[in-house]
Design a protein around this motif. Structure first.
Motif, PDB file in Angstrom:
ATOM      1  N   PRO A   1       0.819  -1.228   0.000  1.00  0.00           N
ATOM      2  CA  PRO A   1       0.000   0.000   0.000  1.00  0.00           C
ATOM      3  C   PRO A   1       0.846   1.269   0.000  1.00  0.00           C
ATOM      4  N   VAL A   2       2.049   1.206   0.556  1.00  0.00           N
ATOM      5  CA  VAL A   2       2.903   2.400   0.608  1.00  0.00           C
ATOM      6  C   VAL A   2       3.277   2.855  -0.800  1.00  0.00           C
ATOM      7  N   TYR A   3       3.687   1.923  -1.631  1.00  0.00           N
ATOM      8  CA  TYR A   3       4.073   2.277  -2.996  1.00  0.00           C
ATOM      9  C   TYR A   3       2.864   2.728  -3.814  1.00  0.00           C
ATOM     10  N   LEU A   4       1.729   2.109  -3.584  1.00  0.00           N
ATOM     11  CA  LEU A   4       0.524   2.536  -4.296  1.00  0.00           C
ATOM     12  C   LEU A   4       0.106   3.941  -3.861  1.00  0.00           C
ATOM     13  N   ASP A   5       0.325   4.276  -2.597  1.00  0.00           N
ATOM     14  CA  ASP A   5       0.037   5.637  -2.136  1.00  0.00           C
ATOM     15  C   ASP A   5       0.949   6.650  -2.821  1.00  0.00           C
ATOM     16  N   VAL A   6       2.207   6.263  -3.032  1.00  0.00           N
ATOM     17  CA  VAL A   6       3.137   7.160  -3.735  1.00  0.00           C
ATOM     18  C   VAL A   6       2.653   7.410  -5.159  1.00  0.00           C
ATOM     19  N   LEU A   7       2.184   6.353  -5.833  1.00  0.00           N
ATOM     20  CA  LEU A   7       1.643   6.527  -7.183  1.00  0.00           C
ATOM     21  C   LEU A   7       0.403   7.410  -7.160  1.00  0.00           C
ATOM     22  N   GLY A   8      -0.454   7.205  -6.139  1.00  0.00           N
ATOM     23  CA  GLY A   8      -1.633   8.064  -6.015  1.00  0.00           C
ATOM     24  C   GLY A   8      -1.262   9.505  -5.747  1.00  0.00           C
ATOM     25  N   ASN A   9      -0.256   9.737  -4.892  1.00  0.00           N
ATOM     26  CA  ASN A   9       0.208  11.105  -4.642  1.00  0.00           C
ATOM     27  C   ASN A   9       0.718  11.761  -5.918  1.00  0.00           C
ATOM     28  N   THR A  10       1.393  10.962  -6.738  1.00  0.00           N
ATOM     29  CA  THR A  10       1.947  11.502  -7.982  1.00  0.00           C
ATOM     30  C   THR A  10       0.841  12.055  -8.875  1.00  0.00           C
TER      31      THR A  10
ATOM     32  N   LEU B   1      16.282  25.402 -12.400  1.00  0.00           N
ATOM     33  CA  LEU B   1      15.193  24.860 -11.597  1.00  0.00           C
ATOM     34  C   LEU B   1      15.625  24.669 -10.145  1.00  0.00           C
ATOM     35  N   LEU B   2      16.853  24.223  -9.937  1.00  0.00           N
ATOM     36  CA  LEU B   2      17.342  24.007  -8.574  1.00  0.00           C
ATOM     37  C   LEU B   2      17.434  25.330  -7.816  1.00  0.00           C
ATOM     38  N   VAL B   3      17.895  26.387  -8.482  1.00  0.00           N
ATOM     39  CA  VAL B   3      17.997  27.697  -7.830  1.00  0.00           C
ATOM     40  C   VAL B   3      16.621  28.214  -7.455  1.00  0.00           C
ATOM     41  N   ARG B   4      15.658  28.071  -8.355  1.00  0.00           N
ATOM     42  CA  ARG B   4      14.305  28.543  -8.049  1.00  0.00           C
ATOM     43  C   ARG B   4      13.704  27.775  -6.885  1.00  0.00           C
TER      44      ARG B   4
ATOM     45  N   PHE C   1       8.299  14.850 -11.884  1.00  0.00           N
ATOM     46  CA  PHE C   1       9.047  15.823 -11.093  1.00  0.00           C
ATOM     47  C   PHE C   1       9.796  15.129  -9.958  1.00  0.00           C
ATOM     48  N   TYR C   2      10.995  15.638  -9.666  1.00  0.00           N
ATOM     49  CA  TYR C   2      11.772  15.085  -8.558  1.00  0.00           C
ATOM     50  C   TYR C   2      12.318  16.179  -7.641  1.00  0.00           C
ATOM     51  N   VAL C   3      13.022  17.176  -8.175  1.00  0.00           N
ATOM     52  CA  VAL C   3      13.727  18.156  -7.350  1.00  0.00           C
ATOM     53  C   VAL C   3      12.760  18.942  -6.482  1.00  0.00           C
ATOM     54  N   THR C   4      11.717  19.490  -7.081  1.00  0.00           N
ATOM     55  CA  THR C   4      10.789  20.337  -6.325  1.00  0.00           C
ATOM     56  C   THR C   4      10.075  19.582  -5.216  1.00  0.00           C
TER      57      THR C   4
ATOM     58  N   MET D   1       6.595  11.734  -4.409  1.00  0.00           N
ATOM     59  CA  MET D   1       6.137  11.367  -5.738  1.00  0.00           C
ATOM     60  C   MET D   1       7.022  10.249  -6.269  1.00  0.00           C
ATOM     61  N   ILE D   2       6.588   9.645  -7.363  1.00  0.00           N
ATOM     62  CA  ILE D   2       7.260   8.438  -7.825  1.00  0.00           C
ATOM     63  C   ILE D   2       8.674   8.736  -8.327  1.00  0.00           C
TER      64      ILE D   2
END
Length: 310
Positions: free
Chosen positions: A84-93, A138-141, A246-249, A260-261
């Motif tokens: 369920p943890v991984y499925l929640d991550v997909l749902g959050n994404t 993107l990292l600076v922002r 998305f990953y950094v933000t 997020m995934i």
């Protein structure tokens, strides 16, 4: 000499360029075997080779590793769908990507509409304001938002100084911070396609509707707004698909509940060293994205939205 001249004349008289055979029938013409690449077609080969090396080969490697690392089989996919943890991550994404798409649409639509009404000077200034984020990393922002949304950041300090709040609000390490950061990044991708569509709409249609007795608000929503749907659909599709990866933000502005995934894939690669499971996550994300595109293509013409000629 005369026979040679007559033969050339007979060949030129025929529209297909063939010479008559016995009985006045045209003699068969030998055609060369068609070539796959001519002189110009060979220019495509470097591009095809480049795509095979940097795009197709990594995808094949990831797909193969998802079934073979650490053991051959479907264990990586069972681990994902069985937790369920991984499925929640997909749902959050998909939940966060959907919220980002909605907020960028609500902010970008009126901004793009105002760009079509503004004089040339202010239209150019508004366009530059949209393009400025592309000139900054993107990292600076994202780090700038960490400083601004923090407990001692500009926003909390300003609200406390005017007496609206007594203690700092939690604006970072939660979904609020993720939405603020991602919306700021994705807003240009929503504004530009809608503006490109709106600038091609003939505003005399709205004036004609008002001349026929429609109120300005009614003329806008019943005449103008439907004509903007191609740009709106293209903006929503572009923002949503881009937000999924998305990953950094999210990593800098979000908390554990807002993972997020993309962040999960990096975590599995760098911290846990589960290369096979990370590959399975990438394959799942790719398949789900492709399924969404296929579903959307049943409703709208994606090729036309992206400017392809049909």
């Amino acid at each position: 000499m005369s026979s040679t001249v007559s033969t050339r004349l007979e060949r030129s008289d025929r529209p297909d360029g063939t010479t008559p055979g016995a009985g006045g029938t045209p003699a068969p013409v030998r055609r060369g075997r068609p070539r796959l690449f001519d002189g110009w077609g060979l220019l495509v080969l470097p591009l095809v080779g480049f795509l095979l090396v940097v795009f197709v080969a990594p995808l094949v490697t990831i797909l193969a590793r998802s079934f073979t690392d650490p053991a051959t089989g479907l264990d990586n996919y069972r681990d994902f769908f069985g937790s369920p943890v991984y499925l929640d991550v997909l749902g959050n994404t998909f939940r966060i990507s959907g919220l980002v798409t909605l907020v960028t649409l609500l902010l970008g639509f009126p901004y793009a509409y105002l760009m079509t009404l503004a004089p040339p000077f202010w239209r150019g200034a508004m366009l530059v304001a949209v393009l400025i984020p592309f000139w900054t990393s993107l990292l600076v922002r994202t780090f700038a938002w960490v400083l601004m949304l923090g407990d001692t950041g500009v926003i909390n300090q300003a609200l406390m100084s005017i007496g609206l709040i007594d203690e700092p609000m939690q604006l970072v390490r939660n979904q609020t911070g993720v939405l603020v950061g991602m919306v700021q990044v994705m807003l240009p991708y929503a504004v530009l396609p809608m503006y490109a569509t709106m600038r091609q709409i003939d505003r005399r249609l709205v004036q004609a509707a008002e001349g026929l007795g429609a109120r300005p608000v009614s003329a806008f929503w019943r005449v103008y707004a439907p004509l903007t749907l191609p740009g709106v659909a293209a903006s929503c599709l572009l923002v949503f698909i881009s937000s999924i990866g998305f990953y950094v933000t999210p990593a800098l502005l979000g908390g554990p509940k807002d993972m997020m995934i993309g962040e999960l894939i990096v975590q599995q690669l760098s911290a846990v060293l589960r290369w096979g499971f990370a590959s399975a996550l990438a394959v799942i994300l790719l398949v789900v994205t492709g399924a969404l595109l296929l579903l959307v293509s049943r409703i709208v013409n994606i090729g036309k939205l992206m400017g392809a000629q049909r």
